[in-house]
Write a protein that holds these residues in place. Structure first.
Motif, PDB file in Angstrom:
ATOM      1  N   SER A  49       0.935  -1.212  -0.012  1.00  0.00           N
ATOM      2  CA  SER A  49       0.021   0.120  -0.111  1.00  0.00           C
ATOM      3  C   SER A  49       0.865   1.387   0.014  1.00  0.00           C
ATOM      4  CB  SER A  49      -0.877   0.259   1.354  1.00  0.00           C
ATOM      5  OG  SER A  49      -1.883   0.838   1.426  1.00  0.00           O
ATOM      6  N   TYR A  60      -3.420   0.283  -3.129  1.00  0.00           N
ATOM      7  CA  TYR A  60      -3.419  -1.150  -2.511  1.00  0.00           C
ATOM      8  C   TYR A  60      -3.482  -2.041  -3.375  1.00  0.00           C
ATOM      9  CZ  TYR A  60      -5.676   1.424   1.491  1.00  0.00           C
ATOM     10  OH  TYR A  60      -6.145   2.585   2.285  1.00  0.00           O
ATOM     11  N   LYS A  65      -6.804  -5.345  -1.042  1.00  0.00           N
ATOM     12  CA  LYS A  65      -7.927  -4.416  -1.088  1.00  0.00           C
ATOM     13  C   LYS A  65      -9.179  -4.964  -0.282  1.00  0.00           C
ATOM     14  CE  LYS A  65      -6.907  -2.295  -5.610  1.00  0.00           C
ATOM     15  NZ  LYS A  65      -7.409  -2.283  -7.117  1.00  0.00           N
ATOM     16  N   THR A  69      -6.106  -0.763   5.504  1.00  0.00           N
ATOM     17  CA  THR A  69      -6.350   0.707   5.165  1.00  0.00           C
ATOM     18  C   THR A  69      -5.101   1.294   5.634  1.00  0.00           C
ATOM     19  OG1 THR A  69      -8.701   0.409   5.759  1.00  0.00           O
ATOM     20  CG2 THR A  69      -7.680   2.537   5.740  1.00  0.00           C
TER      21      THR A  69
END
Length: 122
Positions: A49, A60, A65, A69
């Protein structure tokens, strides 16, 4: 001296969560994109990422994905990687690096730290 220090790794079971942190120093943090990469035994380092300096764009890998995050706090020179729904194939050493732009190839990243180990058991 450019330095990035990763932390937050550990051992979890499939489906668990971890939050990695990357603390940077020695360069104008807010002007650099920060990327997370990982390397499993016997495999090449792969991009996981990336977050741009402005926080306006993120990238990502397809494999993470919807589960991972990335975020950053420019007031703390820190980038985070929240990892949920972890799978055994997510295991490896996770590294963060800095680049002048978010589309940089891995060889353009600087400040690689020692990494933090993530182990996901089934």
């Amino acid at each position: 001296e450019v330095e990035l220090v990763e932390s937050g790794g550990g051992s979890v079971q499939t489906g668990g969560s971890l939050r990695l942190s990357c603390v940077a120093s020695g360069f104008p943090f807010a002007e650099y994109a920060i990327g997370w990469f990982r390397q499993a035994p016997g495999k090449e380092r792969e991009g996981v990422s990336v977050i741009s300096s402005s926080i306006k764009s993120t990238y990502y890998a397809d494999s993470v994905k919807g589960r991972f995050t990335i975020s950053r706090d420019n007031t703390k020179n820190t980038v985070y990687l929240q990892m949920n729904s972890l799978k055994p194939e997510d295991s490896g050493i996770y590294y963060c690096g800095a680049a002048r732009y978010s589309g940089a190839t891995p060889d353009k990243y600087i400040g690689w730290g020692q990494g933090t180990q993530v182990t996901v058991s089934s």
